[in-house]
Enzyme design. Structure first.
Site, short mmCIF file in Angstrom:
data_model
loop_
_atom_site.label_atom_id
_atom_site.label_comp_id
_atom_site.label_asym_id
_atom_site.label_seq_id
_atom_site.Cartn_x
_atom_site.Cartn_y
_atom_site.Cartn_z
N ARG A 31 8.00 -28.45 29.39
CA ARG A 31 8.98 -27.35 29.53
C ARG A 31 8.98 -26.79 31.04
O ARG A 31 8.20 -26.46 31.67
CB ARG A 31 8.82 -26.09 28.68
CG ARG A 31 8.71 -26.29 27.14
CD ARG A 31 10.17 -26.75 26.35
NE ARG A 31 10.93 -25.88 26.79
CZ ARG A 31 12.35 -25.99 26.31
NH1 ARG A 31 12.56 -26.87 25.38
NH2 ARG A 31 13.29 -25.02 26.44
N VAL A 32 10.31 -26.37 31.62
CA VAL A 32 10.33 -26.14 32.59
C VAL A 32 10.87 -24.50 32.55
O VAL A 32 10.85 -23.92 33.72
CB VAL A 32 11.26 -26.65 33.77
CG1 VAL A 32 10.81 -28.25 33.90
CG2 VAL A 32 12.90 -26.97 32.82
N ASP A 33 11.04 -24.20 31.56
CA ASP A 33 11.37 -22.49 31.37
C ASP A 33 10.37 -21.94 30.69
O ASP A 33 8.90 -22.41 30.68
CB ASP A 33 12.79 -22.15 30.39
CG ASP A 33 12.47 -23.26 29.15
OD1 ASP A 33 11.24 -23.84 28.88
OD2 ASP A 33 13.27 -23.16 28.58
N ASP A 34 10.46 -20.73 30.50
CA ASP A 34 9.34 -19.94 30.01
C ASP A 34 9.12 -19.94 28.52
O ASP A 34 9.05 -18.99 27.83
CB ASP A 34 9.31 -18.33 30.61
CG ASP A 34 9.36 -18.11 31.83
OD1 ASP A 34 8.39 -18.92 32.56
OD2 ASP A 34 10.09 -17.43 32.45
#
Ligand code: PRX
Length: 691
Positions: A555-558
């Site tokens: 994932r590149v988000d939180d």
């Protein structure tokens, strides 16, 4: 991915010659056809279904936010019913006496088989019970069940009468359950108002069970439901019917203890026994909702991912057939729970629409022994086995013997889902479980995508351990750079996006189309500038190698991926923040040998509060109780402060590195934009007490 890149594993000539897609060239041709001639491609597949009314237009969409609202429609003008195609049509084709499910209970020896005809009868009975409760087309129905046969039955019963099921995983807490019930109830009018189906006085039904044994532990689901029932009530929403499937033995069932249950609570069996085992289907327009499934995001509360009828039906059917190279006679075993999308698409829908025989397993892989999965594979002569890397890594720790004790010669294809599979786990799965003869399909997809998006086809794709390889038919991936531009070179790394809709794509966030557009069609850079708004943004990073293979990098988000389950950091933080002794919390993922990622929480205590084990345990328990066991932080780090920019934004990049074990400030990247750079050293120094 350690070493995996350069090794290639080809399917055997024997396997390929019998497969639906026999070579990489064949795959390329079919793929090109799916993109260049979608009308012909999907028409052929859709002709395998019963349509009450044929569709006339394949698809219409707007994928560009600058041109207006995002809209996605497939098989326009058609009318069908997913349950009809999964059951009635199978029976019409002569598959009524075929086993649909070998149900295998938590304890050894507890098994029962159900044919397609049995399923039909049970589904019709349950559909009639729901109708008697007042459930109508378009009403949401909550399902909170363990892996008993009533779970797929309840889903299909909803589909039969056009009710929208919302399955809530049995591991979720009462608060999570109540939150999801309330969200679907309040928002129903927004989504369905336009479809003209939902009535403000729609009844609210939940299908549940008294409890379940998970390994040696008893989980009293009904007590959780009762708490959720009361929470909903104090919020002004009355659950009208709580239909209880009795799973626990009479003398252990909590139903007896729960004297004076409100009148809404009813035993499902009593109602089903009295109900007719035929029930006409509700014909659904292609874009009528089929189900919603809540999933965590990087901000705010979980969102109800909405899937619709025809596109999802055709996507789950097609991906199941090709990814697992399904043939009549095969025995499919997916170890996921129907509470997650994997169980929706690859237990209830995809396999049943293919008329497949499956194993439905209630238990856990280590009960009563570490051979449980393998014993089931041997007993039922499983041909395709589908599980998560976290399970493979957990079982790998017990060595080869628990696997080799069993005869797994029936296995043909092994599947992996939920998170990147490291090459060590891949190789163990391949050599020890698959005796080096079974292709591994590492399937990348999401709740939002409805089914497989990037995956090998077992007879066609030369495999590289750790790579999900190539796109499924109809899927056009793009890799975007830090400025949101599509990278045209084959070899590259960046954000994974999808350029055009596919049939199984989610259509909206239930009741909040704007959130759907913002979450999935807007990409921002570090300075918060909008850099892309005309592709589906997956939230994952990826690398494409020189041969065009896709390697998912996480994932590149939180969002943290714990054992293949998605958890938004904001959700865990908000629970920690609520603790009386906590001033502020920040949560990140860190590499975990079994779970893939573990949950690492930095907690700043209030002035004057001394850190102690009691508070640590309270914090962990709070998250466990209020979200679910799988969201419990693995590590709590008493933080003297948090690394923040001058504008007050937490620099999670630094927190992730410290959590992963970096101890040198120089290795943490640029810290010059921090309001107080000294906080980094004190965080490193205080890590020794993290536990
Ligand atoms: O990060 C990706 C990871 O799981 C996320 C989707 O989670 P969820 O919606 O819960 O669905 C899980 C089952 C499909 C993705 O954004 N993921 C899923 N499969 C893979 C994966 N990461 C790498 N490789 C995979 N095969």
């Amino acid at each position: 991915m350690e070493n995996g890149q350069d090794e290639i594993y080809k399917p055997s000539a024997e396997f390929s010659s019998n497969a639906h897609v026999k070579s990489l060239d064949d795959y390329k041709k079919l793929y090109a056809r799916s993109i260049e001639h979608p009308q012909a491609f999907w028409s052929e597949i859709s002709s395998e279904f019963h349509w009450q009314k044929e569709w006339d237009t394949l698809s219409k969409y707007n994928y560009d936010l600058s041109r207006g609202s995002i809209s996605i429609e497939w098989f326009i003008g058609g009318e069908t019913n997913v349950c009809y195609n999964a059951l009635d049509r199978q029976i019409e084709m002569g598959h009524g006496s075929r086993t649909a499910f070998h149900w295998v209970g938590n304890d050894e020896g507890e098994t029962k088989d159900y044919t397609f005809s049995d399923m039909f009868n049970m589904v019709c009975q349950m559909a009639n019970v729901l109708k008697d409760c007042g459930v109508k087309k378009g009403d949401p129905v909550a399902i909170y069940l363990p892996m008993v046969i009533q779970l797929p039955v309840a889903m299909l019963a909803c589909a039969r009468i056009g009710a929208i099921h919302s399955v809530i995983f049995g591991g979720f807490s009462s608060e999570s359950l109540a939150g999801r019930i309330l969200d679907s109830k309040c928002k129903a009018s927004c989504v369905l108002g336009t479809a003209g189906m939902w009535q403000p006085d729609a009844v609210q039904v939940i299908v549940t069970a008294d409890g379940v044994m998970r390994g040696p532990k008893m989980i009293k689901l009904i007590e959780i439901v009762r708490e959720a029932f009361d929470m909903c009530k104090s919020d002004g929403h009355q659950l009208d019917h709580v239909l209880i499937s009795q799973r626990l033995p009479e003398d252990q069932s909590p139903l007896g203890e729960l004297k004076n249950l409100p009148h809404q609570y009813k035993l499902l069996k009593d109602l089903c026994d009295k109900a007719s085992n035929t029930c006409p289907v509700e014909w659904m327009k292609s874009e009528d909702p089929l189900f919603m499934l809540y999933t965590s995001g990087s901000t705010g509360k979980p969102k109800g991912v909405l899937h619709t009828t025809a596109g999802y039906m055709i996507w789950s059917y097609t991906t199941f057939k090709y990814t697992f190279d399904y043939r009549p006679g095969d025995i499919f075993f997916c170890t996921a729970d129907c509470g997650w999308i994997t169980g929706h698409s690859y237990i209830t829908y995809g396999p049943m629409l293919n008329g497949a025989t499956q194993v439905l397993f209630e238990g856990i892989p280590t009960h009563p022994t570490n051979s449980r999965f393998w014993e089931i594979c041997e007993q039922y002569k499983v041909t395709q086995f589908y599980t998560a890397p976290t399970a493979i890594r957990a079982l790998m720790r017990f060595g080869d013997e628990p696997v080799q004790r069993c005869n797994l010669s029936s296995l043909k294809v092994l599947g992996s889902v939920g998170e990147p599979i490291n090459s060590e786990a891949w190789k163990w799965y391949h050599t020890v479980v698959g005796s080096s003869k079974c292709p591994i399909v590492d399937t990348w997809w999401q709740t939002e995508t409805g089914g497989h998006m990037i995956t090998p086809l077992p007879g066609a794709t030369p495999l590289k351990p750790g790579s999900a390889t190539f796109p499924m038919f109809g899927v056009v991936p793009a890799v975007l750079d830090a400025e949101g531009r599509e990278i045209t070179e084959t070899e590259c790394e960046g954000y994974l996006a999808i350029k055009q809709p596919w049939p199984g794509q989610m259509r909206t966030v239930f009741g909040d189309h704007e959130r759907f557009e913002k979450t999935y069609f807007e990409l921002y850079d570090a300075e918060n500038n909008l850099i892309c708004n005309h592709f589906y943004i997956t939230g994952d990073g990826c690398r494409r190698d020189k041969d065009g293979y896709y390697w998912l990098t996480g994932r590149v988000d939180d969002v943290i991926n714990v054992s293949g389950h998605r958890i938004g950091t904001a959700e865990v933080e908000s629970k920690l923040d609520e603790h009386v002794d906590c001033t502020e919390a920040a949560v990140v993922g860190y590499p975990h040998p079994v779970k893939g990622e573990g949950i690492y929480a930095y907690v700043i205590l209030k002035e004057g509060v001394e850190p102690c084990d009691r508070i640590r345990q309270e914090l962990k328990n709070k998250v466990r109780k209020e979200i679910g066991a799988f969201a419990q932080p693995d590590i709590i780090h008493w933080a003297p402060g948090l690394p923040k920019t001058r504008s007050g934004k937490i620099m999670r990049r630094i927190l992730r590195k410290i959590a992963a074990g970096q101890t040198m400030v120089d290795d943490l990247g640029d810290v010059s934009t921090l309001a107080d750079p000294s906080v980094v050293e004190s965080l490193i120094a205080s890590k020794a007490d993290a536990a």
